[in-house]
Motif scaffolding. Structure first.
Motif, PDB file in Angstrom:
ATOM      1  N   GLY A 145       0.950  -1.419  -1.854  1.00  0.00           N
ATOM      2  CA  GLY A 145      -0.082  -0.534  -2.378  1.00  0.00           C
ATOM      3  C   GLY A 145      -1.138  -0.210  -1.338  1.00  0.00           C
ATOM      4  O   GLY A 145      -1.554   0.947  -1.186  1.00  0.00           O
ATOM      5  N   GLU A 146      -1.561  -1.224  -0.602  1.00  0.00           N
ATOM      6  CA  GLU A 146      -2.564  -1.015   0.437  1.00  0.00           C
ATOM      7  C   GLU A 146      -2.009  -0.128   1.554  1.00  0.00           C
ATOM      8  O   GLU A 146      -2.720   0.723   2.102  1.00  0.00           O
ATOM      9  CB  GLU A 146      -3.017  -2.363   1.001  1.00  0.00           C
ATOM     10  N   MET A 147      -0.723  -0.343   1.872  1.00  0.00           N
ATOM     11  CA  MET A 147      -0.074   0.460   2.900  1.00  0.00           C
ATOM     12  C   MET A 147      -0.075   1.934   2.503  1.00  0.00           C
ATOM     13  O   MET A 147      -0.412   2.808   3.304  1.00  0.00           O
ATOM     14  CB  MET A 147       1.365  -0.012   3.104  1.00  0.00           C
ATOM     15  N   TRP A 148       0.279   2.212   1.248  1.00  0.00           N
ATOM     16  CA  TRP A 148       0.332   3.608   0.808  1.00  0.00           C
ATOM     17  C   TRP A 148      -1.065   4.221   0.733  1.00  0.00           C
ATOM     18  O   TRP A 148      -1.240   5.410   1.028  1.00  0.00           O
ATOM     19  CB  TRP A 148       1.043   3.729  -0.532  1.00  0.00           C
ATOM     20  N   ASN A 149      -2.072   3.436   0.371  1.00  0.00           N
ATOM     21  CA  ASN A 149      -3.447   3.947   0.356  1.00  0.00           C
ATOM     22  C   ASN A 149      -3.883   4.363   1.756  1.00  0.00           C
ATOM     23  O   ASN A 149      -4.544   5.391   1.940  1.00  0.00           O
ATOM     24  CB  ASN A 149      -4.408   2.893  -0.200  1.00  0.00           C
ATOM     25  N   THR A 150      -3.504   3.556   2.754  1.00  0.00           N
ATOM     26  CA  THR A 150      -3.814   3.911   4.139  1.00  0.00           C
ATOM     27  C   THR A 150      -3.069   5.165   4.547  1.00  0.00           C
ATOM     28  O   THR A 150      -3.626   6.052   5.207  1.00  0.00           O
ATOM     29  CB  THR A 150      -3.466   2.749   5.087  1.00  0.00           C
ATOM     30  N   MET A 151      -1.790   5.252   4.161  1.00  0.00           N
ATOM     31  CA  MET A 151      -1.013   6.449   4.472  1.00  0.00           C
ATOM     32  C   MET A 151      -1.640   7.684   3.819  1.00  0.00           C
ATOM     33  O   MET A 151      -1.651   8.768   4.402  1.00  0.00           O
ATOM     34  CB  MET A 151       0.430   6.277   4.007  1.00  0.00           C
ATOM     35  N   ASP A 152      -2.192   7.510   2.631  1.00  0.00           N
ATOM     36  CA  ASP A 152      -2.852   8.620   1.946  1.00  0.00           C
ATOM     37  C   ASP A 152      -4.093   9.068   2.724  1.00  0.00           C
ATOM     38  O   ASP A 152      -4.382  10.269   2.823  1.00  0.00           O
ATOM     39  CB  ASP A 152      -3.228   8.195   0.527  1.00  0.00           C
TER      40      ASP A 152
END
Length: 212
Positions: A145-152
């Protein structure tokens, strides 16, 4: 950007678990890279990449930090090379994307145009794989989840570059946005797969997914 002083890396002692000749050669090259100027440093790092990505990929995790520390180098060419390494490493071992994404956030904020361009190119290629990784992650995988938030965050920063003055960057942003349209859309029977890399799409995301 200031370079950090690094301590010489220890030579391998565990010869039964690793190809000691390759391991020790990588150590030598990384130690040399700390001491030389840009052209010689790039030569050393290129050799390391060949050894740990293509010849002995089981060593990538061992030397990931030693390679990425060069992203702090003063030379944009060296920082650009590190992005190339991160891209190749991620395609060789998909799980590394989790460790790669923070560097992409730094890359899109870089003041050097060639580093920013390379970052957009790498994100364009890696975002579909990152999406697939998040889709397949366990429901309680907080790191995903944190990874995807950063990607966002990276995605938003790239799109902002469409208003910049550099024509080359704007062109790359348009290609990035074209990829987003394909990947973040649901595919119908009439849809065409634009590129093999983009065979992932929003329809693969479960409707009750907690992250996406």
């Amino acid at each position: 950007q200031e370079q950090q002083q690094q301590q010489p890396l220890p030579l391998s002692e565990d010869v039964e678990k690793k190809n000691s000749s390759t391991f020790d050669r990588v150590v030598e090259l990384l130690n040399e890279a700390q001491l030389v100027e840009k052209e010689e440093k790039l030569r050393c790092l290129h050799q390391v990449q060949e050894l740990i990505v293509h010849k002995e990929p089981n060593l990538m995790d061992n030397f990931f930090d030693e390679m990425t520390v060069h992203f702090q180098d003063r030379s944009p060419d060296v920082r650009k090379f590190v992005l190339s390494f991160l891209e190749e490493a991620s395609f060789k071992e998909t799980e590394l994307i989790r460790k790669v994404i923070p560097f992409l956030l730094l890359g899109i904020k870089d003041t050097a145009t060639l580093v920013k361009k390379k970052t957009i190119m790498v994100v364009t290629r890696l975002l579909p794989s990152a999406l697939l990784m998040v889709c397949n992650a366990r429901p309680n995988d907080q790191e995903a989840g944190e990874m995807w938030n950063t990607m966002d965050d990276i995605k938003s920063l790239i799109i902002e570059e469409i208003n910049g003055s550099n024509d080359g960057i704007r062109t790359m942003v348009i290609k990035f946005m074209e990829m987003l349209v394909v990947v973040l859309s649901k595919r119908s029977n009439d849809s065409e797969v634009v590129k093999e890399d983009y065979s992932v799409s929003l329809e693969m995301v479960p409707t009750d997914h907690k992250v996406l």
